[in-house]
Design an enzyme around this catalytic site. Structure first.
Site, PDB file in Angstrom:
ATOM      1  N   HIS A  52      -9.645 -11.435  12.533  1.00 30.48           N
ATOM      2  CA  HIS A  52      -8.825 -12.659  12.552  1.00 30.48           C
ATOM      3  C   HIS A  52      -9.665 -13.914  12.280  1.00 30.48           C
ATOM      4  O   HIS A  52      -9.376 -14.666  11.343  1.00 30.48           O
ATOM      5  CB  HIS A  52      -8.036 -12.749  13.854  1.00 30.48           C
ATOM      6  N   HIS A  76     -13.341 -19.912  16.753  1.00 34.06           N
ATOM      7  CA  HIS A  76     -12.223 -20.670  17.315  1.00 34.06           C
ATOM      8  C   HIS A  76     -11.528 -20.002  18.504  1.00 34.06           C
ATOM      9  O   HIS A  76     -10.974 -20.690  19.347  1.00 34.06           O
ATOM     10  CB  HIS A  76     -11.212 -21.081  16.236  1.00 34.06           C
ATOM     11  N   GLU A  80     -11.420 -19.271  24.519  1.00 37.84           N
ATOM     12  CA  GLU A  80     -10.107 -18.954  25.071  1.00 37.84           C
ATOM     13  C   GLU A  80     -10.001 -17.474  25.474  1.00 37.84           C
ATOM     14  O   GLU A  80      -9.462 -17.155  26.519  1.00 37.84           O
ATOM     15  CB  GLU A  80      -9.053 -19.289  23.999  1.00 37.84           C
ATOM     16  N   ASP A  81     -10.555 -16.600  24.649  1.00 40.26           N
ATOM     17  CA  ASP A  81     -10.265 -15.168  24.799  1.00 40.26           C
ATOM     18  C   ASP A  81     -11.465 -14.309  25.211  1.00 40.26           C
ATOM     19  O   ASP A  81     -11.351 -13.088  25.272  1.00 40.26           O
ATOM     20  CB  ASP A  81      -9.715 -14.599  23.475  1.00 40.26           C
ATOM     21  N   ASP A 142      -5.649 -20.653  10.737  1.00 39.00           N
ATOM     22  CA  ASP A 142      -5.443 -19.716  11.845  1.00 39.00           C
ATOM     23  C   ASP A 142      -3.994 -19.228  11.840  1.00 39.00           C
ATOM     24  O   ASP A 142      -3.707 -18.032  11.898  1.00 39.00           O
ATOM     25  CB  ASP A 142      -5.779 -20.468  13.140  1.00 39.00           C
ATOM     26  N   ASP A 263      12.564 -24.861 -12.952  1.00 37.32           N
ATOM     27  CA  ASP A 263      11.133 -24.669 -12.709  1.00 37.32           C
ATOM     28  C   ASP A 263      10.810 -23.463 -11.833  1.00 37.32           C
ATOM     29  O   ASP A 263       9.955 -23.527 -10.982  1.00 37.32           O
ATOM     30  CB  ASP A 263      10.504 -25.944 -12.142  1.00 37.32           C
TER      31      ASP A 263
HETATM   32 MN    MN Z   1      -6.679 -17.678  16.299  1.00 37.67          MN
END
Ligand code: MN
Length: 513
Positions: A52, A76, A80-81, A142, A263
């Site tokens: 990811h 990133h 958090e994880d 993301d 278009d």
């Molecule tokens: Mn993410």
């Protein structure tokens, strides 16, 4: 480039292809920390988690993001994880990268959960954006990768993420001029939010483009020959296909009438200089007959969002119609990537850019004006239905397609689609709105209830002796701002009238009770 299974080497290869002086060491260090921290974690799809951040970083490299941004993208989700904290990241990578990651986790907490929370979400989004625009751009990448892997999520969650992408992320990307990422976010979300409509549009588009494929190829060859004959160099000529969601919106606008869409595909010519663009336009017109009224010179008159290109639509063989778009590489980058084409902006310029792009939402002190509008809205309107209606109006103000009209002095005013001279008048100043008696558009008297079009020059004729707005205007005013001013005046008028009617003494008495 879509989503895929990537390695660190793929990422580095891609970066080197763009920049010879890239800080590869930094990328390697960021990857090592992220890879170790996410070790053993898997995504819902079963892939190792590191895919990811790697995919997110890849999308940013495509947008020519600088190394620090790519490193922040790799890291990133770490604080958090995983067990690695933001402080440790700051120690290893410095304040700048750590602050981007902090911003990303904050924005990550923004979830679309019904209208009430929606306001709060948008507010947070704009605050984050005003602080550091890079955070939002990383967030787009993301989100784009998350959308591309939605299939492995439970349906309800997938729908929620897709909806918030369509309602919050894509419109903001659009306002920042990031058309490519906007189109990709929308198309990825479209499939989950409106699956039947998505299938219908995809089918139409596939049929239209497969029919056109062979002759698009032919036109590309013909135009190359013509340019060569006249000694005009080109950088790239290719067919471009309209993004599905924007095609869908256009189809809705034309009552789902496919024959009105010219278009589905267009031929995009990237030429070295502006002079080459005009020369190529001449060559195209001498070979094929242009459609009246469809030659647009956005080079000498850029759209207010900065978009530049020459557009023309010509009759090709047997009455088929083809659109051409001519631009320089700089114009192309700018049209595709918007603010992300200017990564080198400094902080002040970045803030100025956001302020310019969201001009109608930001006041002179760069306070986010419409946030305070929201606060007022929340505090003053207790009735739930009225609140929701007002919210809908505000949402329309902010996100609907916009038109750009001019004051007689040539200032550009940005209004929602279908705005009338009344909306224009109130946008300029409340007094102008309150004393508006008529409007001239492009020099001609224009009914107050009739919608303005992009490019109109609007002049408001005032009647200083006028007592105030006509409550009838509420029927056709489009912006929340104009409506609220008209209502406000009506309420104040009533209060004044009551004051005039009820004797002072009596009011005092009532007050003392
Ligand atoms: Mn993410």
């Amino acid at each position: 480039m879509g989503t895929g299974v990537f390695t660190l080497n793929d990422l580095i290869g891609q970066i080197k292809a763009i920049r010879s002086n890239a800080d590869i060491k930094l990328i390697e260090r960021a990857f090592a920390v992220a890879d170790a921290a996410h070790k053993g974690q898997k995504r819902m799809s079963g892939e190792p988690y590191i895919q990811h951040p790697l995919n997110t970083a890849m999308i940013l490299v495509e947008m020519h993001a600088p190394d620090s941004v790519v490193a922040a993208a790799l890291l990133h989700d770490v604080p958090e994880d995983t067990n690695v904290t933001l402080d440790e990241i700051e120690e290893k990578f410095g304040k700048d990268i750590a602050s981007m990651i902090n911003g990303i986790s904050k924005v990550g907490k923004i979830k679309y959960r019904g209208v009430e929370r929606y306001i709060e979400n948008l507010r947070k989004m704009f605050v984050a954006m005003a602080n550091d625009i890079r955070v939002i751009i990383i967030k787009f990448a993301d989100r784009l990768h998350n959308l591309q892997t939605l299939d492995s999520l439970p349906q309800k969650k997938a729908y929620r993420i897709a909806l918030e992408s369509l309602e919050i992320y894509a419109p903001i990307a659009g306002r920042l001029g990031m058309n490519e990422i906007k189109g990709r976010l929308e198309d990825a979300a479209f499939k989950y939010v409106l699956p039947k409509e998505y299938e219908w549009t995809l089918d139409l588009s596939t049929r239209a483009t497969t029919n056109k494929q062979p002759y698009i190829q032919k036109i590309v060859e013909q135009i190359r020959e013509e340019l060569f004959k006249d000694g005009i160099q080109y950088i790239d000529i290719h067919g471009r296909y309209k993004h599905l969601y924007s095609l869908y919106r256009k189809l809705l606008k034309y009552g789902r009438d496919v024959t009105k869409i010219y278009d589905f595909t267009a031929i995009r010519c990237i030429l070295p200089t502006t002079a080459d663009c005009y020369a190529a336009l001449g060559i195209i017109h001498s070979r094929w007959t242009p459609l009246k009224g469809r030659i647009k010179d956005y080079i000498s008159q850029p759209k207010p969002n900065g978009y530049q290109s020459l557009h023309t639509t010509v009759f090709y063989d047997r009455g088929s119609i083809v659109e051409f778009q001519l631009r320089t590489p700089e114009m192309h980058e700018s049209a595709e990537f918007g603010i992300a084409a200017h990564w080198s902006y400094d902080e002040v310029k970045g803030k100025q850019f956001v302020a310019d792009r969201f001009k109608h939402m930001l006041d002179a002190e760069k306070e986010i004006e419409w946030i305070s509008q929201l606060a007022v809205l929340q505090n003053t309107i207790k009735d739930k239905k009225e609140f929701l209606d007002s919210l809908e109006e505000l949402k329309l103000d902010v996100f609907r397609d916009r038109i750009f009209v001019y004051t007689p002095k040539g200032d550009v005013i940005d209004l929602p689609e279908d705005s009338t001279p009344i909306d224009f008048a109130y946008h300029i100043h409340t007094d102008i709105g309150n004393t508006c008696s008529a409007a001239k558009v492009n020099g001609m008297i224009h009914p107050l209830d009739q919608a303005l079009k992009s490019g109109d020059i609007v002049e408001i004729i005032l009647d200083k002796s006028r007592k105030g707005p006509n409550p009838d205007w509420l029927r056709f005013a489009k912006t929340r701002h104009a409506k609220s001013k008209i209502r406000q005046y009506a309420r104040a008028g009533l209060a004044n009238w009551i004051k005039g009617v009820i004797p002072h003494a009596m009011r005092k008495k009532t007050k003392n009770k």
